[in-house]
Scaffold this active site. Structure first.
Site, short mmCIF file in Angstrom:
data_model
loop_
_atom_site.label_atom_id
_atom_site.label_comp_id
_atom_site.label_asym_id
_atom_site.label_seq_id
_atom_site.Cartn_x
_atom_site.Cartn_y
_atom_site.Cartn_z
N SER A 1 19.76 7.36 16.31
CA SER A 1 19.15 7.06 15.02
C SER A 1 19.62 5.74 14.43
O SER A 1 18.89 5.11 13.66
CB SER A 1 19.44 8.19 14.02
OG SER A 1 20.83 8.37 13.86
N GLY B 1 18.82 11.25 16.97
CA GLY B 1 19.43 12.47 17.46
C GLY B 1 19.78 12.47 18.93
O GLY B 1 20.32 13.46 19.44
N ASP C 1 22.63 9.87 2.63
CA ASP C 1 23.36 10.79 3.51
C ASP C 1 24.74 10.27 3.90
O ASP C 1 25.50 10.95 4.57
CB ASP C 1 22.53 11.10 4.76
CG ASP C 1 22.21 9.85 5.59
OD1 ASP C 1 22.77 8.77 5.33
OD2 ASP C 1 21.38 9.97 6.52
N ASN D 1 26.19 11.25 18.54
CA ASN D 1 25.78 12.66 18.44
C ASN D 1 26.61 13.57 19.34
O ASN D 1 26.79 14.75 19.04
CB ASN D 1 24.29 12.80 18.73
CG ASN D 1 23.44 12.22 17.62
OD1 ASN D 1 23.62 12.57 16.45
ND2 ASN D 1 22.54 11.33 17.95
N HIS E 1 23.55 6.74 7.53
CA HIS E 1 22.64 5.75 8.10
C HIS E 1 22.57 4.51 7.21
O HIS E 1 22.39 4.63 6.00
CB HIS E 1 21.25 6.35 8.27
CG HIS E 1 21.21 7.48 9.24
ND1 HIS E 1 21.33 8.80 8.84
CD2 HIS E 1 21.10 7.49 10.58
CE1 HIS E 1 21.28 9.57 9.92
NE2 HIS E 1 21.15 8.81 10.98
#
Length: 229
Positions: free
Chosen positions: A57, A94, A204, A123, A207
């Site tokens: 991502s 992801g 979040d 991840n 990012h």
């Protein structure tokens, strides 16, 4: 560690959380697998050489338009300054190293890249996957890319401390050790230019925002541009 400092600085600005909640917040990134990839690329010129980006991502412009991500910004720079080159972004939000390892052969065959940028592993770390598994997957991607005649830029990542010191340090070492073993170009930490700036991240706290993407582009460019000569 820069990443550790960045994480806790973020938390001071957010609503109070426990350490466990911090870990949960990081795990949310895993669920970004539901977001489709942004396949940004320059229009291929006749006989153009390809830079293939295999990422997650952070390279798929999560939460942004594809044109705002550091990969698309790199493609713009390549188009203006490196005639005869193009960028293909095969990043998926992801994505794990296992996913990248399963896709790399097809991407190499499809795009025949001269340079492969590998930005994967975050991840894996968020899921606490075995370090040897991450190492093996990254090594497969490096070997197949080099066997196909491509130069490789390996982009490293760092993890927050909730999984323990041994895991965190082992995770970070994996990238440097693989780069040295296989003689790849190497960027130790993708987020280094913005890691201490909470304002550089989306709500979040994971990012980067659009205005931070040029800094990532410039950071990656230092390691990438020598491979285009």
């Amino acid at each position: 560690m820069i990443f550790k400092s960045w994480l806790f600085k973020n938390l001071r600005y957010a609503a109070p959380r426990s350490r466990i909640q911090c870990a949960i917040g990081w795990v949310l990134l895993v669920f970004a697998t539901l977001v489709p990839a942004s396949f940004a690329q320059t229009a291929p010129a006749q006989g153009a050489r390809t830079i293939l980006v295999m990422g997650d991502s952070l390279s798929a412009a999560y939460g942004l338009s594809a044109a705002q991500g550091w990969v698309a910004l790199t493609a713009d720079r390549v188009n203006k300054t490196q005639p005869g080159w193009r960028v293909v972004n095969a990043s998926i939000s992801g994505e794990t190293t296992a996913g990248g390892a399963s896709r790399i052969a097809g991407e190499l065959k499809r795009n025949r890249p001269a340079v492969v940028v590998i930005e994967l592993g975050a991840n894996d770390g968020l899921r606490g996957l075995p370090l040897q598994q991450t190492r093996s997957n990254l090594e497969r991607m490096i070997k197949l890319s080099q066997a196909a005649g491509a130069k490789v830029l390996l982009v490293g990542m760092r993890m927050p401390p909730n999984l323990g010191r041994d895991y965190t340090q082992g995770f970070e070492r994996t990238f440097g050790e693989l780069s040295k073993l296989h003689k790849t170009a190497f960027l130790p930490f993708l987020l280094e230019p913005i890691a201490l700036d909470r304002g550089a991240f989306q709500a979040d706290n994971l990012h980067p925002i659009a205005t931070a993407q040029p800094k990532l582009r410039d950071h990656v460019w230092k390691a990438l541009s020598p491979l285009l000569e």
